[in-house]
Design an enzyme around this catalytic site. Structure first.
Site, PDB file in Angstrom:
ATOM      1  N   LYS A 189       0.836  -1.205   0.000  1.00 31.61           N
ATOM      2  CA  LYS A 189       0.000   0.000   0.000  1.00 31.61           C
ATOM      3  C   LYS A 189       0.865   1.246   0.000  1.00 31.61           C
ATOM      4  O   LYS A 189       0.646   2.176  -0.777  1.00 31.61           O
ATOM      5  CB  LYS A 189      -0.891   0.009   1.250  1.00 31.61           C
ATOM      6  CG  LYS A 189      -1.545   1.350   1.530  1.00 31.61           C
ATOM      7  CD  LYS A 189      -2.374   1.333   2.795  1.00 31.61           C
ATOM      8  CE  LYS A 189      -1.685   1.822   4.027  1.00 31.61           C
ATOM      9  NZ  LYS A 189      -1.471   3.271   4.110  1.00 31.61           N
ATOM     10  N   ASN A 190       1.869   1.268   0.888  1.00 31.58           N
ATOM     11  CA  ASN A 190       2.652   2.497   1.054  1.00 31.58           C
ATOM     12  C   ASN A 190       3.550   2.794  -0.134  1.00 31.58           C
ATOM     13  O   ASN A 190       4.083   3.880  -0.250  1.00 31.58           O
ATOM     14  CB  ASN A 190       3.488   2.439   2.343  1.00 31.58           C
ATOM     15  CG  ASN A 190       2.613   2.662   3.561  1.00 31.58           C
ATOM     16  OD1 ASN A 190       1.473   3.108   3.445  1.00 31.58           O
ATOM     17  ND2 ASN A 190       3.143   2.348   4.737  1.00 31.58           N
ATOM     18  N   CYS A 221      -4.389   8.925   9.946  1.00 34.20           N
ATOM     19  CA  CYS A 221      -4.618   8.122  11.152  1.00 34.20           C
ATOM     20  C   CYS A 221      -4.465   8.979  12.397  1.00 34.20           C
ATOM     21  O   CYS A 221      -3.690   9.935  12.407  1.00 34.20           O
ATOM     22  CB  CYS A 221      -3.567   7.013  11.234  1.00 34.20           C
ATOM     23  SG  CYS A 221      -3.914   5.583  10.251  1.00 34.20           S
ATOM     24  N   ARG A 240       1.526  14.576  13.679  1.00 34.32           N
ATOM     25  CA  ARG A 240       1.849  14.349  12.261  1.00 34.32           C
ATOM     26  C   ARG A 240       1.896  15.636  11.428  1.00 34.32           C
ATOM     27  O   ARG A 240       1.083  15.835  10.515  1.00 34.32           O
ATOM     28  CB  ARG A 240       0.888  13.327  11.651  1.00 34.32           C
ATOM     29  CG  ARG A 240       0.863  12.049  12.438  1.00 34.32           C
ATOM     30  CD  ARG A 240       0.176  10.938  11.723  1.00 34.32           C
ATOM     31  NE  ARG A 240       1.022  10.299  10.724  1.00 34.32           N
ATOM     32  CZ  ARG A 240       0.629   9.306   9.954  1.00 34.32           C
ATOM     33  NH1 ARG A 240      -0.590   8.856  10.036  1.00 34.32           N
ATOM     34  NH2 ARG A 240       1.447   8.770   9.086  1.00 34.32           N
ATOM     35  N   ASP A 285       4.761   0.362  12.059  1.00 32.69           N
ATOM     36  CA  ASP A 285       3.523  -0.226  11.551  1.00 32.69           C
ATOM     37  C   ASP A 285       3.341  -1.688  11.970  1.00 32.69           C
ATOM     38  O   ASP A 285       2.316  -2.299  11.638  1.00 32.69           O
ATOM     39  CB  ASP A 285       3.483  -0.136  10.013  1.00 32.69           C
ATOM     40  CG  ASP A 285       3.129   1.266   9.540  1.00 32.69           C
ATOM     41  OD1 ASP A 285       2.703   2.090  10.369  1.00 32.69           O
ATOM     42  OD2 ASP A 285       3.267   1.533   8.327  1.00 32.69           O
ATOM     43  N   ARG A 313      -8.591  -0.068   4.663  1.00 37.80           N
ATOM     44  CA  ARG A 313      -7.666   0.899   4.073  1.00 37.80           C
ATOM     45  C   ARG A 313      -6.368   0.221   3.650  1.00 37.80           C
ATOM     46  O   ARG A 313      -5.714   0.673   2.709  1.00 37.80           O
ATOM     47  CB  ARG A 313      -7.318   1.996   5.094  1.00 37.80           C
ATOM     48  CG  ARG A 313      -8.419   2.995   5.335  1.00 37.80           C
ATOM     49  CD  ARG A 313      -7.886   4.149   6.152  1.00 37.80           C
ATOM     50  NE  ARG A 313      -6.581   4.537   5.654  1.00 37.80           N
ATOM     51  CZ  ARG A 313      -5.609   5.057   6.395  1.00 37.80           C
ATOM     52  NH1 ARG A 313      -5.794   5.277   7.667  1.00 37.80           N
ATOM     53  NH2 ARG A 313      -4.456   5.374   5.868  1.00 37.80           N
TER      54      ARG A 313
HETATM   55  C1  UD1 Z   1       5.468   6.986   9.186  1.00 38.32           C
HETATM   56  C2  UD1 Z   1       6.492   5.909   9.410  1.00 38.32           C
HETATM   57  C3  UD1 Z   1       6.280   4.870   8.333  1.00 38.32           C
HETATM   58  C4  UD1 Z   1       4.831   4.386   8.396  1.00 38.32           C
HETATM   59  C5  UD1 Z   1       3.834   5.527   8.337  1.00 38.32           C
HETATM   60  C6  UD1 Z   1       2.409   5.099   8.589  1.00 38.32           C
HETATM   61  C7  UD1 Z   1       8.870   5.965  10.034  1.00 38.32           C
HETATM   62  C8  UD1 Z   1      10.134   6.732  10.007  1.00 38.32           C
HETATM   63  N1  UD1 Z   1       7.828   6.486   9.393  1.00 38.32           N
HETATM   64  O1  UD1 Z   1       5.659   7.550   7.907  1.00 38.32           O
HETATM   65  O2  UD1 Z   1       7.162   3.799   8.523  1.00 38.32           O
HETATM   66  O3  UD1 Z   1       4.566   3.498   7.353  1.00 38.32           O
HETATM   67  O4  UD1 Z   1       4.172   6.474   9.313  1.00 38.32           O
HETATM   68  O5  UD1 Z   1       2.240   4.616   9.879  1.00 38.32           O
HETATM   69  O6  UD1 Z   1       8.818   4.880  10.572  1.00 38.32           O
HETATM   70  N2  UD1 Z   1       7.404  14.667  11.072  1.00 38.32           N
HETATM   71  C9  UD1 Z   1       7.528  16.021  11.317  1.00 38.32           C
HETATM   72  N3  UD1 Z   1       7.382  16.887  10.275  1.00 38.32           N
HETATM   73  C10 UD1 Z   1       7.132  16.472   8.993  1.00 38.32           C
HETATM   74  C11 UD1 Z   1       7.024  15.095   8.737  1.00 38.32           C
HETATM   75  C12 UD1 Z   1       7.161  14.212   9.805  1.00 38.32           C
HETATM   76  O7  UD1 Z   1       7.735  16.425  12.450  1.00 38.32           O
HETATM   77  O8  UD1 Z   1       7.012  17.312   8.098  1.00 38.32           O
HETATM   78  C13 UD1 Z   1       7.565  13.687  12.176  1.00 38.32           C
HETATM   79  C14 UD1 Z   1       6.337  12.834  12.413  1.00 38.32           C
HETATM   80  O9  UD1 Z   1       5.395  13.448  13.258  1.00 38.32           O
HETATM   81  C15 UD1 Z   1       6.945  11.590  13.012  1.00 38.32           C
HETATM   82  C16 UD1 Z   1       8.300  11.471  12.309  1.00 38.32           C
HETATM   83  O10 UD1 Z   1       8.569  12.768  11.798  1.00 38.32           O
HETATM   84  O11 UD1 Z   1       7.166  11.748  14.398  1.00 38.32           O
HETATM   85  C17 UD1 Z   1       8.334  10.472  11.160  1.00 38.32           C
HETATM   86  O12 UD1 Z   1       7.274  10.785  10.298  1.00 38.32           O
HETATM   87  P1  UD1 Z   1       7.205  10.340   8.785  1.00 38.32           P
HETATM   88  O13 UD1 Z   1       8.185   9.260   8.524  1.00 38.32           O
HETATM   89  O14 UD1 Z   1       7.212  11.519   7.905  1.00 38.32           O
HETATM   90  O15 UD1 Z   1       5.747   9.808   8.765  1.00 38.32           O
HETATM   91  P2  UD1 Z   1       5.105   9.016   7.617  1.00 38.32           P
HETATM   92  O16 UD1 Z   1       5.638   9.364   6.295  1.00 38.32           O
HETATM   93  O17 UD1 Z   1       3.653   9.123   7.875  1.00 38.32           O
END
Ligand code: UD1
Length: 430
Positions: free
Chosen positions: A22-23, A120, A125, A311, A403
């Site tokens: 999915k991702n 989610c 986030r 995850d 999802r």
């Molecule tokens: C994250 C997970 C990913 C998982 C997905 C859904 C990691 C590193 N990332 O990806 O494995 O598949 O959630 O559950 O394991 N952040 C900021 N500012 C930003 C972007 C992110 O502060 O602009 C912070 C987030 O709040 C979080 C961390 O960085 O604490 C990692 O986030 P990120 O990897 O970007 O999240 P996803 O891409 O959603």
């Protein structure tokens, strides 16, 4: 709303084919905005999230054709021109990853208006790193009434972008945007998740010049245009890990096919430490566990890839609820990702949470109960727990599961799990 009913206690025997990730699929679909030629994606999962994104892309101007062949599903996307560079709240809210259309829209048209995302309920986030990366590439960003207004009338220009910490979403977004920027971009401290490597490989097939794939520094030489391509979506490592944990929870022997064991190396190490038997194959992995023998409690901490995936944290916790001893589970990626804890508690699990750490004291047995899912991975942890609980577990709010898990009941049911979907039309949820 649909529910899933599981009667615990059945061993699992058989094989489960793993779907495309999915991702990865949702980022690959977004890449189709970068060219006016067709992008054909094979090994596509059919999920609520891919449907949501498909709708958004069609709104932006993409043609979309889905074909289900006996050997797998395929999606063809073609965006001859962007008819609207606006991604509205009602579509972005439903799926956070759709925010990543912002960069490609700017790259293709020089401007975009995209709603800030929902997603989610697992913490704040933010998207500040995404926006900083786009600004570094030359976009002018304004935030107004929940929308990002972006402009780059003179086009985008390569830059050196160093992320202060690893972000999967921001790395992918910067990569999607930089491929059409003028000159060289360096992404330093980039995320190394396999889905990013998959996106980079597909972009290179489309004519992009990305170097350092699967490393923490990506170098991108901007090109003027991209072309169409055919790409097979990487296997879903979270689905692989989830069914590996399901097999370990229920006991029995399950072969996971159409996947790669190395994608879940950190999880398999922990499962072996707990006493699960693991056999790796060219096309997947076999999980074996004698249900009469109790597993040992082991500790885990989530980390960016190749560490233990956030995850898979909820699903691993489900397994630890019946292990012998105490397991400490530390969540380091998100600040609020223990919503499954009270629900596992309803099944009889003994878990206490303090800050980002959960202590799980293994109990001899879980008992079935009605439970409610609050996010995608949490909901599947309740299904896993239900496989070993005595009696019936009913998981409410199954739309979270839909999802990200394709034909979950069919895949587990084919291995002997007593699992069925109760259609929302048949009985009210609350
Ligand atoms: C994250 C997970 C990913 C998982 C997905 C859904 C990691 C590193 N990332 O990806 O494995 O598949 O959630 O559950 O394991 N952040 C900021 N500012 C930003 C972007 C992110 O502060 O602009 C912070 C987030 O709040 C979080 C961390 O960085 O604490 C990692 O986030 P990120 O990897 O970007 O999240 P996803 O891409 O959603």
């Amino acid at each position: 709303m649909d529910r899933i009913a599981i009667t615990g206690g059945a061993r699992l025997e058989g094989s489960i084919p793993i779907s495309g990730a999915k991702n990865s699929a949702i980022k690959l679909m977004t890449a189709s905005l970068l060219t006016d030629e067709p992008l054909r994606l094979t090994n596509m999962p059919r999920l609520a999230d891919t449907r949501f994104l498909g709708k958004l892309l069609q709104r932006l101007g993409s043609e979309l054709v889905e074909t289900d062949w006996p050997e797998g599903a395929e999606t063809m996307l073609r965006t001859r021109e962007i008819v609207s560079a606006i991604a509205p709240y009602d579509l972005v809210r439903q799926m956070r990853a759709s925010f990543n259309v912002l960069g490609p829209l700017i790259a293709r048209t020089g401007q975009a208006k995209v709603s800030l995302p929902g997603g989610c309920a697992i913490g704040a986030r933010p998207v500040d790193l995404h926006l900083k990366a786009l600004e570094a590439l030359g976009a002018r960003i304004d935030l107004h009434e929940g929308y990002v207004y972006a402009q780059a009338p003179r086009g985008l220009t390569g830059a050196r972008i160093e992320f202060p910490f690893v972000s999967v979403g921001a790395t992918e977004h910067a990569l999607l945007t930089a491929v059409l920027a003028k000159g060289e971009t360096q992404l330093v401290n980039a995320a190394c998740e396999p889905e990013i490597g998959d996106l980079a490989l597909c972009l290179n097939k489309m004519g992009a010049k990305i170097f350092g794939i699967d490393s923490s520094t990506l170098v991108i030489q901007g090109v003027d245009r991209l072309r169409g391509a055919v790409h097979s979506v990487i296997p879903d490592r979270i689905e692989t890990g989830t069914y590996a944990l399901a097999a370990a929870m229920a006991g029995g022997q399950v072969r996971l096919t159409n996947t790669r064991a190395e994608l879940i190396g950190a999880l398999l190490d922990k499962m072996i430490e707990a006493g699960v038997q693991v056999e790796r194959h060219d096309d997947g992995v076999t999980i074996r566990r004698d249900p009469a023998v109790r597993l040992k409690a082991v500790d885990v901490a989530t980390d960016p890839y190749p560490g233990f995936a956030t995850d898979l944290q909820a699903q691993f916790m489900a397994l630890m609820t019946v292990a012998d001893g105490e397991s400490v589970i530390r969540e380091t990626i998100f600040e609020n990702r223990f919503m499954h804890v009270p629900e596992l508690g309803r099944l009889g699990a003994a878990i206490s949470v303090s800050g980002g750490e959960a202590r799980v004291r293994g109990v001899a047995n879980l008992q079935g109960a009605p439970v409610m899912a609050t996010d995608l991975r949490a909901s599947v942890s309740l299904v896993i727990a239900g496989l070993a609980a005595q009696g019936e577990t009913i998981v409410n709010r199954v739309y979270h599961l839909d999802r990200g898990f394709e034909r979950l009941e069919a895949k587990l049911g084919a291995c002997g799990a007593q699992i069925r979907r109760i259609s929302g039309d048949a009985e009210p949820e609350d």
